[in-house]
Design an enzyme around this catalytic site. Sequence first.
Site: not given
Length: 286
Positions: A71, A108
């Site tokens: 990420k 997210d």
Amino acid sequence: MSLTGKTRVAGVMGWPVGHSKSPLLHGIWLERYRLDGVYVPLPVRPNDLPLAMSTLPALGIAGVNLTVPHKEAAFPLMAELDEAATAIGAVNTVVVDEKRRLIGRNTDAYGVAAHLRASAPDWRPDAGPAVVVGAGGAARAVVHALRGLGAARLRLVNRTPAKAEKLARDLKLETAEIVPLDRPGPALGDAALLVNATPLGMTGMPPLHLDLTGLPRSCIVYDVIYAPLETELLKAARARGNPCLDGIGMLIHQAVPAFEAFFGLRPEVTDDLRARLLQPSGGGPC
Ligand code: NAP
């Protein structure tokens, strides 16, 4: 599933990636909406990430999700970043645009906000301080979401206070209070929301030890972990009557904008999804 020459291809890159629930989740939606698409697990070693990213346009892949450990590493490989990825400093969704450029997004924070709206509709951002434990990528996403929802009073609890201070600086949280994890003091006493955004409590990790004695019973306790679904923190909170949210909701909601970007249709979050993802064959952490 039948593949045609026009099948849209997407997937999730991680190392390892075999435990990911994302192929199952996207697969359920592809089947439900009878779309001509596939979503596959892509095991990509850390050193191979730049090469793997650069091949996406050449292979005609619509995009990928990223999980541990990619990420943050993907961040400099993007041609463009959305506002959430820039603020959080991590990319969990890569979309190949019509000019064959890699657009880095982070869904997210959207996942946390959408989950809270759907599953804790009575929570108000001005109800009382929101306490976030952790200062890593998940905590950054949670804080970004809470700020976007209008939470004015944030407390960041972390083992290493300097990392929480850096998070506060990076996300320009001028009024956040920083609290050391081993000395939480009265930080929980008036909390309206308590979020565990560390890996503590995950299978194979020690539990998050927090004394909940002073926590108001109305405080929502949210754990981003979903393996196990009921962490020791949630078990203790539920036993004393606090409303609880587990990490599977965040996982489902964060996938909604990614699926839409890859396959062109915004999927609905329905009650059966949770049950299907939790079946024994339903994979592990995202
Ligand atoms: P990370 O960057 O590794 O998180 C590190 C954070 O956890 C830091 O604040 C660190 O404290 C703290 N920490 C780690 N081990 C600790 C220990 N033994 N004692 C005290 N503090 C400890 O991880 P992340 O990427 O933020 O992810 C955190 C969790 O969120 C993972 O379990 C992940 O699976 C989950 N997650 C869930 C979703 C979902 O969709 N539900 C999405 C993303 C992530 P220091 O700063 O002191 O090192």
